[in-house]
Design a protein around this motif. Structure first.
Motif, PDB file in Angstrom:
ATOM      1  N   ALA A  43       0.850  -1.196   0.000  1.00 43.46           N
ATOM      2  CA  ALA A  43       0.000   0.000   0.000  1.00 43.46           C
ATOM      3  C   ALA A  43       0.879   1.237   0.000  1.00 43.46           C
ATOM      4  O   ALA A  43       1.952   1.226   0.596  1.00 43.46           O
ATOM      5  CB  ALA A  43      -0.885  -0.013   1.230  1.00 43.46           C
ATOM      6  N   PRO A  44       0.418   2.278  -0.691  1.00 44.55           N
ATOM      7  CA  PRO A  44       1.188   3.522  -0.619  1.00 44.55           C
ATOM      8  C   PRO A  44       1.248   3.974   0.823  1.00 44.55           C
ATOM      9  O   PRO A  44       0.304   3.747   1.597  1.00 44.55           O
ATOM     10  CB  PRO A  44       0.372   4.485  -1.483  1.00 44.55           C
ATOM     11  N   GLN A  45       2.302   4.606   1.144  1.00 46.20           N
ATOM     12  CA  GLN A  45       2.518   4.937   2.540  1.00 46.20           C
ATOM     13  C   GLN A  45       1.391   5.798   3.085  1.00 46.20           C
ATOM     14  O   GLN A  45       1.000   6.795   2.474  1.00 46.20           O
ATOM     15  CB  GLN A  45       3.834   5.685   2.672  1.00 46.20           C
ATOM     16  N   ALA A  46       0.853   5.357   4.230  1.00 44.22           N
ATOM     17  CA  ALA A  46      -0.258   6.100   4.813  1.00 44.22           C
ATOM     18  C   ALA A  46       0.224   7.463   5.256  1.00 44.22           C
ATOM     19  O   ALA A  46       1.317   7.597   5.816  1.00 44.22           O
ATOM     20  CB  ALA A  46      -0.822   5.332   5.991  1.00 44.22           C
TER      21      ALA A  46
ATOM     22  N   ASN B  31       5.009  15.561   2.926  1.00 39.94           N
ATOM     23  CA  ASN B  31       5.678  14.977   1.771  1.00 39.94           C
ATOM     24  C   ASN B  31       5.893  13.495   2.003  1.00 39.94           C
ATOM     25  O   ASN B  31       6.683  13.101   2.869  1.00 39.94           O
ATOM     26  CB  ASN B  31       7.012  15.687   1.538  1.00 39.94           C
ATOM     27  N   PRO B  32       5.192  12.638   1.280  1.00 44.19           N
ATOM     28  CA  PRO B  32       5.322  11.197   1.539  1.00 44.19           C
ATOM     29  C   PRO B  32       6.728  10.671   1.269  1.00 44.19           C
ATOM     30  O   PRO B  32       7.193   9.764   1.956  1.00 44.19           O
ATOM     31  CB  PRO B  32       4.298  10.567   0.601  1.00 44.19           C
TER      32      PRO B  32
ATOM     33  N   GLU C 127      11.903   8.147   3.327  1.00 49.65           N
ATOM     34  CA  GLU C 127      13.374   8.084   3.411  1.00 49.65           C
ATOM     35  C   GLU C 127      13.810   7.984   4.862  1.00 49.65           C
ATOM     36  O   GLU C 127      14.616   7.139   5.226  1.00 49.65           O
ATOM     37  CB  GLU C 127      13.980   9.345   2.779  1.00 49.65           C
ATOM     38  N   GLU C 128      13.255   8.823   5.672  1.00 57.58           N
ATOM     39  CA  GLU C 128      13.659   8.822   7.076  1.00 57.58           C
ATOM     40  C   GLU C 128      13.440   7.456   7.705  1.00 57.58           C
ATOM     41  O   GLU C 128      14.295   6.930   8.403  1.00 57.58           O
ATOM     42  CB  GLU C 128      12.855   9.866   7.843  1.00 57.58           C
TER      43      GLU C 128
ATOM     44  N   GLN D 197       3.994  19.822  -4.426  1.00 54.80           N
ATOM     45  CA  GLN D 197       3.379  20.157  -3.149  1.00 54.80           C
ATOM     46  C   GLN D 197       1.986  20.719  -3.365  1.00 54.80           C
ATOM     47  O   GLN D 197       1.774  21.566  -4.234  1.00 54.80           O
ATOM     48  CB  GLN D 197       4.248  21.180  -2.433  1.00 54.80           C
ATOM     49  N   GLU D 198       1.063  20.197  -2.553  1.00 57.18           N
ATOM     50  CA  GLU D 198      -0.294  20.716  -2.651  1.00 57.18           C
ATOM     51  C   GLU D 198      -0.374  21.994  -1.846  1.00 57.18           C
ATOM     52  O   GLU D 198       0.066  22.049  -0.709  1.00 57.18           O
ATOM     53  CB  GLU D 198      -1.285  19.690  -2.112  1.00 57.18           C
ATOM     54  N   VAL D 199      -0.918  22.995  -2.455  1.00 64.16           N
ATOM     55  CA  VAL D 199      -1.016  24.277  -1.766  1.00 64.16           C
ATOM     56  C   VAL D 199      -2.475  24.713  -1.742  1.00 64.16           C
ATOM     57  O   VAL D 199      -3.170  24.647  -2.751  1.00 64.16           O
ATOM     58  CB  VAL D 199      -0.178  25.349  -2.477  1.00 64.16           C
TER      59      VAL D 199
END
Lengths: 322, 717
Positions: free
Chosen positions: B407-410, B555-556, B561-562, B585-587
């Motif tokens: 699944a895409p990261q929640a 930011n997914p 990465e972290e 980025q959604e603004v």
């Protein structure tokens, strides 16, 4: 709601949050009295309020001696000056069914609708775009009629039919009992009966001809299009239509107080929204053996259209090869 | 006077005479079995044969009396009198009636009853029945002779019989006595008849007939008549024997009328039906008593000094001017319930958010802000339970084949006090019922809530059955809708709030709009007219929710990465290659954006402004109604403002809602030569193949015979 008991009625119906401002209330009380005198109505009902973008329509209805005779509808923008609306016709309903969206609040506003019309020129048939203009007043008439026919409610026993045919207010009506008030079968559509004639003799056997001369809400389609709630402990029963959100019917059991008011934006909720409530199974891949449990043809059409749409999307999805 | 009545009488007689005929026969036949009564029969025959014009009146009254009987026994009347009884009792009643009035030896019931019955008659009848006794004796001597004689003979003939009748048929008595009017009138009419051929009937009798005819008049509205109604009333009184009848006579009258419209139901009624009323009253009583419990003056002063309770009634007043809002009574109860909430929780700020209508029950929503550091515990607990759930599910799934789908990261939910979780919401179904805290909202819930449309039921634990599937139950959906409505419709007059001048403000600004704002102490107010005329004088003071479901963009990629760094550095690089390198980025519009910049909904303006009253515009307030969220409303009188929502929790859409179509089906396997089914080789092909193989193998076989044998052994092991 009865114009005479307007204040009490508004208080009882206030649970839906749509009241009237004090100046509107005061002007209604005054002007409806005059309406009753001038038009010689037996009873005047305050029907409700249609919220427009610029202004709101306030609607009242006049009843003659026979309660079920066609009602006269009046509208006002300032609650003082009332204008009579023409009776609704089938043609109007057809014409205005294409108009969507909100009311403006200006009766002379004209909606524009482009239609494709076939034009015969010699042997050839052309399709031409024709702009149809629809007056908001026409739409108002038609919408009020639709709402009235769909969701105007009266408790069982509030009216009775005389042997000669006319329908009168039952002066001995003392309200529904608590157990009756919780059942949808105790409420009737306040309009000429439609379903009653289709009932079998067996179903009619238990009916009291002087009281059960209207269609009950029990068998409304789609099922579950009413929300019935007991408020203030059990002191008030409130019916809200889910088909026409904004219509509130209130009745204090064991009192004569009852009535309905519509305050809303005239937005018919699509039946599909109610589908989950009516235990319908919708087609999905691999479920072709399952059939829908819908009864009404119109609803079936909705569901079928939906199914076709989904099938198409299925096919499209496979084709793309994802 | 008498002349007038007689004239009337004759007029009225003309009609009923015709209808009366069949009944007359009925009555006659029913009287036949009675041996002692020959008069009625004679009386009927006499008018028919009689040549005198005067004789016609006696006939018609009689016939009318019998019609009255007929009416009573007819199918329309609710009390079911039976014919056999009547045929027995009616003929004897004339006599009975005489005796009732005159003779003291009657049983108590009858003597009691008859005067009562008499008083209920209209004045005409009462008078006439009295006179019927008196006048013939005293005044009208000419008539009196025959009259009295007949009366006396009746006494003699029927006296003994009636006694036995009274004794044996006590039950029927009650029934019969209310019919006394009929019998009375029968008697009155019958008695003069013996002498009718000689003496004309008195004006009095005509008056009686008139009165009776009047009472028998059928109402054009309901089809009832007074006469039947009175007799029904009397029968009801005699059936039930209530105490102090005269005090409740109006109610009895009404009950009798109502009986026409009610079916005879089971006499057993549920008493416990009333219980919910008492239950809620009991609960609300606690609300009213809560002030008394803390009696100390000191506390009271403190409370007044720093209260977190909003002045609900004041806002309700302004909303009433605007034509929205609950009734005064309900508002006050909610007010009390809010007080209870602020007393029992460490709340810094509280607001009545609105009411969401449900199918079975409604939600009253309160928006609160906890005091610093007092709400952390609960939130942590929630997280722990969530983690546990995940662990359990993993353990269960060990043996099952695992899906390769990742699944895409929640997107993590926003911290409390920020973004969509800035406030905590409490709901209750009715003032007095317990307040329930709603869980904080996750971005996934907001994203899905935008795609679905459901009615609320009023029960928080209801599962939300929808497509696309909603992660959570109704409490989560409710919370998501509240977040959406707040973000869309909470507005304030321009200048009421200003951005907080905190340190590090600039950094925030760079990232995506400032989050915090504070009340502007220098706010001077906006003119109401300006608020009505220009939408740019209103600003949003709740952050816009991005398509992601958060107010502050997350930011997914960066986050992933972290996380990966902690686990494995190599993997990180691989995955980085798979995922897109950069997501735009959604603004959203920044905080305190004027609402004039809101988007239109298909040519419909998103807001409608109104002046609350055009009659007295000096003191009117500005009303702002949202067209996007019908039911959301705001008012401002220039200095004060408030937002309020009441409705079904649905966003407006001009088109009917259609659920989104399910996504396309995933392919099960990559199609290739390994899996594709091939045609079986035919016999010829097999043989050709074998021949070719043998040809190739034979030369080799000779060389490596020993090896092959070893191989075969291995195979068969």
């Amino acid at each position: 709601m009865d114009a005479e008991s307007l204040l009490l009625s508004l208080e009882l119906a206030s649970g839906s949050g749509q009241g009237l401002s004090p100046d509107r209330r005061a002007s209604l009380l005054t002007s409806l009295m005059l309406v009753k005198r001038d038009y010689r109505y037996d009873r005047v009902l305050f029907w409700g309020r249609i919220l427009g973008l610029v202004a709101d329509y306030y609607i009242a209805q006049g009843l003659s001696e026979d309660q079920l005779a066609p009602r006269k509808t009046l509208y006002s923008l300032n609650c003082m000056e009332w204008s009579l609306l023409p009776p609704a016709t089938e043609e109007m309903a057809m014409q205005t069914s294409v108009v969507k969206g909100r009311f403006m609040g200006d009766p002379s506003h004209e909606y524009e609708h482009t239609q494709l019309q076939k034009v015969h020129k010699g042997e050839k048939v052309f399709e031409e775009e024709v702009v149809v203009q629809i007056k908001e007043e026409t739409r108002l008439v038609s919408i009020i009629d639709q709402i009235d026919k769909a969701v105007a409610v009266i408790p069982r026993g509030a009216l009775f039919k005389t042997p000669f045919g006319p329908i009168h207010v039952n002066r001995t009506f003392e309200g529904l009992s608590l157990s009756e008030a919780k059942k949808l079968s105790s409420y009737f559509h306040f309009r000429e009966p439609v379903e009653l004639k289709n009932k079998t003799l067996l179903e009619k056997a238990d009916l009291d001809p002087s009281l059960d001369f209207l269609d009950s809400l029990e068998h409304d389609i789609p099922k579950g299009s009413w929300s019935i709630q007991m408020e203030r402990g059990n002191a008030l029963v409130v019916l809200r239509s889910l088909l026409w959100p904004g219509l509130t019917f209130y009745h204090a059991p064991r009192t004569k107080n009852c009535g309905y008011i519509y305050v809303g934006t005239v937005n018919l909720v699509c039946s599909v929204l109610l589908l989950p409530l009516i235990s319908t199974s919708i087609w999905y891949p691999g479920s072709e053996e399952r059939t829908t449990e819908l009864e009404e043809p119109a609803l079936k059409q909705v569901a079928e259209g939906w199914n076709v749409l989904m099938r198409e999307m299925m096919v499209g999805g496979n084709g793309s090869g994802r | 006077m008498e002349d007038l009545t007689s004239l009337k009488q004759e007029k009225e007689n003309e009609e009923p005479e015709e209808t009366g005929q069949p009944w007359q026969e009925m009555a006659a036949s029913s009287q036949d079995p009675e041996p002692g009564l020959s008069e009625p029969r004679e009386s009927e025959q006499r008018p028919e044969t009689g040549s005198q014009p005067r004789s016609s009146p006696p006939q018609s009254p009689h016939s009318r009396a019998s019609t009255a009987l007929g009416d009573l026994t007819g199918p329309g009347t609710p009390s079911p009198p039976s014919f056999p009884q009547e045929s027995f009792s009616t003929p004897s009643l004339p006599a009975l009636a005489r005796q009732d009035i005159g003779s003291p030896w009657q049983s108590d019931t009858t003597t009691n009853v008859i005067p009562e019955a008499g008083t209920v008659h209209s004045g005409h009848l009462e008078q006439s029945s009295d006179k019927g006794e008196l006048t013939p004796h005293q005044t009208c001597q000419s008539e009196g002779n025959t009259f009295q004689q007949s009366q006396q003979t009746k006494h003699h003939v029927h006296g003994p019989k009636d006694v036995s009748y009274n004794n044996s048929k006590q039950k029927e008595l009650r029934f019969d006595i209310f019919r006394e009017e009929d019998s009375n009138s029968n008697a009155d009419l019958d008695q003069p008849e013996p002498g009718a051929s000689e003496v004309p009937p008195s004006m009095l009798e005509i008056a009686i007939q008139n009165a009776k005819a009047y009472l028998l008049k059928t109402s054009s509205k309901s089809g009832l008549n007074t006469y039947d109604h009175l007799s029904n009333m009397l029968s009801k009184i005699l059936d039930e024997h209530p105490e102090n009848v005269v005090d409740i006579i109006e109610n009895i009258s009404q009950d009798v009328k109502m009986a026409h419209f009610s079916k005879k139901l089971d006499t057993l009624q549920d008493e416990c039906e009333m219980l919910p009323i008492y239950e809620i009253a009991e609960k609300q009583k606690a609300l009213f008593l809560q002030g008394n419990l803390e009696g100390a003056d000191q506390e009271l002063e403190d409370e007044i000094a720093e209260t977190s309770l909003p002045n609900v009634m004041e806002s309700a007043f302004y909303f009433e001017q605007a034509g929205v809002g609950l009734g005064t009574d309900e508002t006050y109860r909610i007010f009390l319930a809010l007080k209870q909430l602020t007393d029992t929780h460490p709340i810094q700020r509280c607001r009545f958010w609105g009411k969401i209508l449900g199918l079975e029950m409604n939600y009253i929503v309160a928006e609160v802000e906890f005091r610093e550091g007092e709400d952390e515990e609960e939130l942590e607990e929630e997280d722990v339970t969530e983690e546990r759930d995940n662990g359990n599910s993993d353990a269960d799934e060990d043996e099952l084949p695992k899906s390769f789908y990742k699944a895409p990261q929640a997107i993590p939910k926003e911290e409390s006090r920020t973004g969509a979780n800035k406030y905590v919401y409490f709901v209750c179904n009715e003032p007095g019922r317990p307040w329930v805290k709603l869980p904080s909202v996750t971005p996934a819930q907001i994203v899905i809530a935008r795609k679905i449309k459901k009615f609320f039921t009023g029960r928080l634990d209801t599962p939300i059955v929808s497509y696309p599937p909603f992660p959570g139950n109704e409490s989560n959906y409710l919370r998501a809708q509240i977040a959406r409505i707040s973000a869309g419709t909470h507005v304030s007059p321009l200048g009421f709030y200003q951005f907080g001048e905190e340190e590090g403000e600039e950094e925030e600004e760079v990232e995506g709009g400032r989050e915090s704002f504070e009340e502007n102490p220098d706010f001077e107010g906006v003119r109401v007219i300006d608020l009505v005329e220009s939408l740019s004088n209103w600003v949003h003071h709740v952050q816009h929710i991005l398509p992601q479901g958060r107010c502050n963009w997350f930011n997914p990629i960066q986050k992933s990465e972290e996380e990966e760094e902690e686990e494995d550095e190599e993997k990180e690089e691989e995955e980085k290659g798979e995922e897109p390198d950069y997501i735009e980025q959604e603004v959203g519009p920044p905080l305190l954006t004027p609402i004039s910049e809101d988007l239109e909904i298909q040519n419909i303006p998103p807001w409608t402004t109104r002046l609350s009253s055009h009659l007295i515009p000096q003191y009117a307030v500005a009303v702002l109604r949202s067209n996007l969220w019908p039911g959301a409303c705001a008012f401002s009188n220039g200095k004060k403002f408030e937002n309020f929502y009441i409705g079904w929790g649905h966003k407006y859409s001009p088109d009917s809602y259609t659920p989104p179509a399910p996504p396309s089906i995933y392919q099960e396997y990559p199609s290739g030569p390994e899996i594709t089914e091939m045609d079986d080789p035919s016999v010829e092909e097999e043989q050709a193949f074998r021949a070719a193989q043998e040809a190739a193998v034979l030369p080799a076989e000779e060389n490596e015979e020993t090896e092959e044998e070893e191989d075969e052994e291995d195979d068969y092991d």
